[in-house]
Design a protein around this motif. Structure first.
Motif, PDB file in Angstrom:
ATOM      1  N   LEU A  89       0.820  -1.208   0.000  1.00  0.00           N
ATOM      2  CA  LEU A  89       0.000   0.000   0.000  1.00  0.00           C
ATOM      3  C   LEU A  89       0.859   1.266   0.000  1.00  0.00           C
ATOM      4  N   SER A  90       1.949   1.249   0.742  1.00  0.00           N
ATOM      5  CA  SER A  90       2.799   2.437   0.843  1.00  0.00           C
ATOM      6  C   SER A  90       3.425   2.806  -0.492  1.00  0.00           C
ATOM      7  N   GLN A  91       3.544   1.838  -1.383  1.00  0.00           N
ATOM      8  CA  GLN A  91       4.167   2.069  -2.683  1.00  0.00           C
ATOM      9  C   GLN A  91       3.182   2.549  -3.745  1.00  0.00           C
ATOM     10  N   LYS A  92       1.895   2.606  -3.416  1.00  0.00           N
ATOM     11  CA  LYS A  92       0.894   2.985  -4.400  1.00  0.00           C
ATOM     12  C   LYS A  92       0.995   4.457  -4.770  1.00  0.00           C
ATOM     13  N   GLU A  93       0.704   4.752  -6.010  1.00  0.00           N
ATOM     14  CA  GLU A  93       0.758   6.127  -6.501  1.00  0.00           C
ATOM     15  C   GLU A  93      -0.132   7.053  -5.693  1.00  0.00           C
ATOM     16  N   LYS A  94      -1.314   6.567  -5.304  1.00  0.00           N
ATOM     17  CA  LYS A  94      -2.243   7.448  -4.596  1.00  0.00           C
ATOM     18  C   LYS A  94      -1.753   7.833  -3.208  1.00  0.00           C
ATOM     19  N   TYR A  95      -0.728   7.120  -2.709  1.00  0.00           N
ATOM     20  CA  TYR A  95      -0.157   7.475  -1.406  1.00  0.00           C
ATOM     21  C   TYR A  95       1.279   7.986  -1.553  1.00  0.00           C
ATOM     22  N   LYS A  96       1.548   8.653  -2.666  1.00  0.00           N
ATOM     23  CA  LYS A  96       2.909   9.113  -2.935  1.00  0.00           C
ATOM     24  C   LYS A  96       3.357  10.203  -1.970  1.00  0.00           C
ATOM     25  N   ASP A  97       2.422  10.796  -1.197  1.00  0.00           N
ATOM     26  CA  ASP A  97       2.819  11.799  -0.212  1.00  0.00           C
ATOM     27  C   ASP A  97       3.454  11.182   1.025  1.00  0.00           C
ATOM     28  N   ILE A  98       3.402   9.856   1.148  1.00  0.00           N
ATOM     29  CA  ILE A  98       4.122   9.196   2.247  1.00  0.00           C
ATOM     30  C   ILE A  98       5.619   9.415   2.027  1.00  0.00           C
ATOM     31  N   SER A  99       6.256  10.054   2.987  1.00  0.00           N
ATOM     32  CA  SER A  99       7.665  10.374   2.802  1.00  0.00           C
ATOM     33  C   SER A  99       8.587   9.215   3.151  1.00  0.00           C
ATOM     34  N   GLN A 100       8.122   8.307   4.022  1.00  0.00           N
ATOM     35  CA  GLN A 100       8.974   7.185   4.372  1.00  0.00           C
ATOM     36  C   GLN A 100       8.172   6.035   4.966  1.00  0.00           C
ATOM     37  N   LEU A 101       8.538   4.836   4.571  1.00  0.00           N
ATOM     38  CA  LEU A 101       8.075   3.600   5.194  1.00  0.00           C
ATOM     39  C   LEU A 101       9.239   3.053   6.000  1.00  0.00           C
ATOM     40  N   LEU A 102       9.002   2.821   7.293  1.00  0.00           N
ATOM     41  CA  LEU A 102      10.078   2.391   8.187  1.00  0.00           C
ATOM     42  C   LEU A 102       9.782   1.006   8.745  1.00  0.00           C
ATOM     43  N   PHE A 103      10.751   0.111   8.597  1.00  0.00           N
ATOM     44  CA  PHE A 103      10.662  -1.233   9.161  1.00  0.00           C
ATOM     45  C   PHE A 103      11.390  -1.257  10.511  1.00  0.00           C
ATOM     46  N   PHE A 104      10.676  -1.652  11.565  1.00  0.00           N
ATOM     47  CA  PHE A 104      11.348  -1.826  12.852  1.00  0.00           C
ATOM     48  C   PHE A 104      12.381  -2.937  12.734  1.00  0.00           C
ATOM     49  N   GLY A 105      13.543  -2.706  13.329  1.00  0.00           N
ATOM     50  CA  GLY A 105      14.586  -3.718  13.276  1.00  0.00           C
ATOM     51  C   GLY A 105      15.374  -3.799  14.561  1.00  0.00           C
ATOM     52  N   VAL A 106      15.992  -4.937  14.764  1.00  0.00           N
ATOM     53  CA  VAL A 106      16.879  -5.156  15.903  1.00  0.00           C
ATOM     54  C   VAL A 106      18.288  -5.336  15.358  1.00  0.00           C
ATOM     55  N   PRO A 107      19.247  -4.514  15.775  1.00  0.00           N
ATOM     56  CA  PRO A 107      20.601  -4.620  15.223  1.00  0.00           C
ATOM     57  C   PRO A 107      21.274  -5.926  15.610  1.00  0.00           C
ATOM     58  N   ASP A 108      22.018  -6.496  14.661  1.00  0.00           N
ATOM     59  CA  ASP A 108      22.666  -7.783  14.933  1.00  0.00           C
ATOM     60  C   ASP A 108      23.727  -7.670  16.009  1.00  0.00           C
ATOM     61  N   GLN A 109      24.323  -6.482  16.176  1.00  0.00           N
ATOM     62  CA  GLN A 109      25.365  -6.328  17.194  1.00  0.00           C
ATOM     63  C   GLN A 109      24.828  -6.560  18.598  1.00  0.00           C
ATOM     64  N   ARG A 110      23.533  -6.412  18.784  1.00  0.00           N
ATOM     65  CA  ARG A 110      22.982  -6.583  20.122  1.00  0.00           C
ATOM     66  C   ARG A 110      23.165  -8.007  20.625  1.00  0.00           C
ATOM     67  N   GLN A 111      23.335  -8.943  19.699  1.00  0.00           N
ATOM     68  CA  GLN A 111      23.550 -10.325  20.103  1.00  0.00           C
ATOM     69  C   GLN A 111      24.827 -10.495  20.929  1.00  0.00           C
ATOM     70  N   LYS A 112      25.775  -9.574  20.740  1.00  0.00           N
ATOM     71  CA  LYS A 112      27.065  -9.702  21.400  1.00  0.00           C
ATOM     72  C   LYS A 112      27.079  -9.075  22.793  1.00  0.00           C
ATOM     73  N   ILE A 113      26.001  -8.386  23.143  1.00  0.00           N
ATOM     74  CA  ILE A 113      25.940  -7.731  24.445  1.00  0.00           C
ATOM     75  C   ILE A 113      25.470  -8.732  25.485  1.00  0.00           C
ATOM     76  N   ASN A 114      26.115  -8.744  26.614  1.00  0.00           N
ATOM     77  CA  ASN A 114      25.775  -9.690  27.671  1.00  0.00           C
ATOM     78  C   ASN A 114      24.566  -9.179  28.445  1.00  0.00           C
ATOM     79  N   ILE A 115      23.425  -9.826  28.260  1.00  0.00           N
ATOM     80  CA  ILE A 115      22.193  -9.446  28.937  1.00  0.00           C
ATOM     81  C   ILE A 115      21.738 -10.638  29.781  1.00  0.00           C
ATOM     82  N   VAL A 116      21.405 -10.378  31.012  1.00  0.00           N
ATOM     83  CA  VAL A 116      20.903 -11.435  31.887  1.00  0.00           C
ATOM     84  C   VAL A 116      19.373 -11.409  31.827  1.00  0.00           C
ATOM     85  N   LEU A 117      18.803 -12.429  31.217  1.00  0.00           N
ATOM     86  CA  LEU A 117      17.357 -12.549  31.108  1.00  0.00           C
ATOM     87  C   LEU A 117      16.874 -13.636  32.059  1.00  0.00           C
ATOM     88  N   ARG A 118      15.812 -13.345  32.804  1.00  0.00           N
ATOM     89  CA  ARG A 118      15.338 -14.271  33.834  1.00  0.00           C
ATOM     90  C   ARG A 118      14.231 -15.191  33.353  1.00  0.00           C
TER      91      ARG A 118
END
Length: 271
Positions: free
Chosen positions: A161-190
């Motif tokens: 839908l965001s790519q349709k001509e009738k919605y060309k005023d949409i300035s940006q479509l943003l995909f939420f993402g999780v950076p891969d570097q976060r895998q290297k951070i030591n997090i203690v999850l319970r």
């Protein structure tokens, strides 16, 4: 305010009320966040709170009815009762974030990739796009965070839908993402749920996540209160773990789908 935004009430897909707060930067623009389930908004909660606080009109779409999201600690069976609880929780979350009440499409939970659900989703979302006329659209990345079919279908249809001509005023479509570097951070999850989500997530190269949205303590506090509304889905311990994951960098990461445009700079929503 855009009074025409409420014309879709007759379709019974919008649950909106007239409230808007212009607090600090008087930033103008309409942000439309589209997710599959009540509680999905938690991953972008701090960013939504930030832009509501600074003057944007922020709308949240929830595609499914949540009727199958059974958790043993909540002791609510699948079906209409659970769907009603999850709707109330989503409304509570939106109130705490300071955004408009959610737009509920109420499609069958867990089934967006089946039968005619995709065509229904596209029809309903098309109506929402036409009513809200967003400047920025936010949704799941194509992988759906950890591969959930509902997440992936929402991302797919939103992109179409965001790519349709009738919605060309949409300035940006943003995909939420999780950076891969976060895998290297030591997090203690319970909790096992948080460990499972962290293990199964589908990360994105950090250099592709070029929209890195900072948020302050007030935004984080609002997002935490919003997340705590989802009591049917998470125990307090799970909430603590997941909120830690969601806010650990004090940034919310997005990958842009469109090339940078003059419209994006004009609206200045994400600087």
């Amino acid at each position: 305010m855009r009074s025409h935004l409420f014309c879709l009430l007759t379709l019974c897909v919008l649950v909106l009320s007239c409230k808007s707060e212009k607090l600090e930067d008087n930033t103008s623009g309409v942000i439309l966040a589209i997710f599959a389930h009540a509680d999905d908004d938690a991953v972008v909660g701090p960013a939504l709170a930030r832009y509501a606080r600074t003057g944007s009109e922020v709308y949240l779409v929830i595609a499914t009815d949540g009727s199958k999201g059974v958790r043993s600690h909540a002791n609510i069976p699948a079906g209409a009762e659970l769907a009603a609880v999850r709707k109330k929780e989503a409304i509570c979350s939106a109130e705490n974030l300071g955004i408009y009440p959610p737009i509920f499409l109420e499609l069958e939970d867990g089934s967006l990739g089946a039968g005619n659900q995709l065509s229904k989703l596209q029809y309903l979302l098309d109506s929402v796009f036409a009513a809200t006329r967003p400047d920025i659209v936010i949704t799941w990345d194509p992988g759906g965070y950890y591969g959930h079919i509902d997440h992936r279908m929402v991302s797919n249809v939103t992109t179409i839908l965001s790519q349709k001509e009738k919605y060309k005023d949409i300035s940006q479509l943003l995909f939420f993402g999780v950076p891969d570097q976060r895998q290297k951070i030591n997090i203690v999850l319970r909790t096992q749920l948080a460990k499972d989500l962290e293990y199964h997530k589908l990360p994105t190269r950090k250099d592709l996540l070029t929209y890195q949205i900072p948020f302050n303590n007030l935004d984080a506090s609002k997002a935490k209160a919003a997340f705590e509304c989802y009591k049917s889905q998470f125990t307090p311990e799970e909430m603590t773990d997941l909120f830690t994951l969601n806010t650990m960098d004090s940034l919310v990461y997005f990958r842009p789908a469109f090339p940078t445009t003059d419209m994006q700079i004009k609206h200045n929503l994400f600087q």
